[in-house]
Scaffold this active site. Structure first.
Site, PDB file in Angstrom:
ATOM      1  N   CYS A 112      -0.479   4.007   2.298  1.00  6.82           N
ATOM      2  CA  CYS A 112      -0.240   3.778   3.724  1.00  6.82           C
ATOM      3  C   CYS A 112       1.205   4.056   4.120  1.00  6.82           C
ATOM      4  O   CYS A 112       1.468   4.650   5.173  1.00  6.82           O
ATOM      5  CB  CYS A 112      -0.564   2.327   4.084  1.00  6.82           C
ATOM      6  SG  CYS A 112      -2.181   1.746   3.552  1.00  6.82           S
ATOM      7  N   ASP A 113       2.146   3.630   3.292  1.00  7.17           N
ATOM      8  CA  ASP A 113       3.545   3.587   3.722  1.00  7.17           C
ATOM      9  C   ASP A 113       4.505   4.453   2.914  1.00  7.17           C
ATOM     10  O   ASP A 113       5.692   4.526   3.241  1.00  7.17           O
ATOM     11  CB  ASP A 113       4.044   2.133   3.676  1.00  7.17           C
ATOM     12  CG  ASP A 113       3.236   1.227   4.594  1.00  7.17           C
ATOM     13  OD1 ASP A 113       2.810   1.699   5.658  1.00  7.17           O
ATOM     14  OD2 ASP A 113       3.025   0.052   4.238  1.00  7.17           O
ATOM     15  N   CYS A 115       0.835  -1.201   0.000  1.00 11.19           N
ATOM     16  CA  CYS A 115       0.000   0.000   0.000  1.00 11.19           C
ATOM     17  C   CYS A 115       0.870   1.251   0.000  1.00 11.19           C
ATOM     18  O   CYS A 115       1.439   1.613   1.029  1.00 11.19           O
ATOM     19  CB  CYS A 115      -0.924   0.000   1.227  1.00 11.19           C
ATOM     20  SG  CYS A 115      -1.907   1.505   1.393  1.00 11.19           S
TER      21      CYS A 115
END
Length: 316
Positions: free
Chosen positions: A140-141, A137
């Site tokens: 997300c990261d 992701c």
């Protein structure tokens, strides 16, 4: 605890397919409940930018799903937080949907809109470093790799989109492509080619990764020359993002439906499985295109089909 209510319809999953189905079911006055184990939205929540949904030229996945959820709730749709553990049928052709914790729901019809989960690339050490240098992701990261190099595995639309997103943070984005070409749409390929941060490595795979607490070594294998290149750095100095497809979350109904070679559910054009009263919508289905708009379309068709199955067709 078993609910005494017999619902017309239970929808499993509150992504675009499930919410769309709930909206159409509500219009047909079907008693409906949506079951979602996490937050409504599914994989859409991981999409930073959505610019191909008609009528909404530029938005985020979160904003789009929030609008869908609000619309559904305004129509009286109920969404329960529940993780479904099994589905069984009764002698009178109804369904029992059992959830973790002992709760169960009874329904005349079911729409499975459970989506899919990221597919693993399969290189050595992948499982060991998930969340410790390997991610599925970018939204997300990506921020953890500001001004650091990242390696993106995959050459399809998702990989291209995520690689472009990662250029906002990373110093370099290296795309690792097993084939000799990108499978992404031409417009995305053009954007990649024009971005000076993007480097594409064709006929290349990751053979293994190593590290201790965090990733520190990455081994690239050139499929043509058989050469192995080791990329090394301090813990957290680079990251690997894997986008090689999705695995349909079809385990719940494998006894009630036919699955294709990828595990996706085979339905007819009405989203019906081989089991009367059981329908599927969205990324869990076997289909040629997995997008937000096709998921929403599946949901609308599935709910309309359920209404017809229960003798309450929706007006066009």
């Amino acid at each position: 605890m078993s609910e005494s209510t017999l619902y017309d319809l239970v929808i499993i999953g509150a992504g675009p397919a499930g919410i769309s189905a709930a909206i159409y079911a509500s219009r047909a006055l079907l008693t409906t409940v949506v079951l979602e184990q996490t937050s409504p939205g599914g994989q859409v929540l991981l999409t930073s930018e959505v610019d191909n949904y008609p009528g909404v030229p530029s938005t985020s996945g979160y904003e789009l799903i929030q609008a869908m959820e609000n619309q559904a709730k305004d129509l009286g749709v109920t969404i329960h937080s529940a993780q479904v553990s099994s589905i069984s049928s009764t002698c009178d052709n109804y369904f029992i949907i059992s959830c973790n914790g002992g709760t169960s729901y009874n329904a005349k019809a079911v729409i499975l809109a459970s989506g899919s989960t990221p597919r693993k690339a399969g290189f050595e050490g992948e499982e060991d470093f998930i969340g410790r240098g390997i991610s599925y992701c970018a939204t997300c990261d990506g921020m953890f790799y500001r001004n650091k190099p990242v390696y993106v595995v995959g050459g399809g639309n998702s990989a291209a989109e995520e690689a472009l997103f990662l250029t906002r943070f990373a110093s370099e984005v290296h795309m690792i492509i097993r084939k000799d070409h990108l499978r992404a749409q031409a417009a995305l390929v053009d954007q990649l080619q024009q971005n000076e941060k993007v480097f594409v490595h064709f006929r290349t795979t990751i053979s293994k990764v190593e590290g201790k607490d965090l990733l520190t070594k990455l081994y690239l294998h050139n499929e043509d020359t058989d050469e192995i290149t080791c990329i090394s750095g301090d813990p957290g100095s680079f990251g690997v993002f894997v986008f090689v497809g999705q695995l349909p979350s079809s385990e719940l109904i494998k006894e009630f439906a036919e699955l294709d070679q990828t595990g996706a559910v085979i339905t007819d054009e009405y989203m019906a499985t081989r089991t009367p009263g059981l329908y599927c919508a969205g990324d869990v289905r076997s289909k040629v295109l997995r997008q937000i708009i096709t998921a929403a379309s599946d949901g609308a068709v599935a709910a309309t089909s359920v209404a017809g199955y229960l003798g309450q067709p929706i007006a066009g």
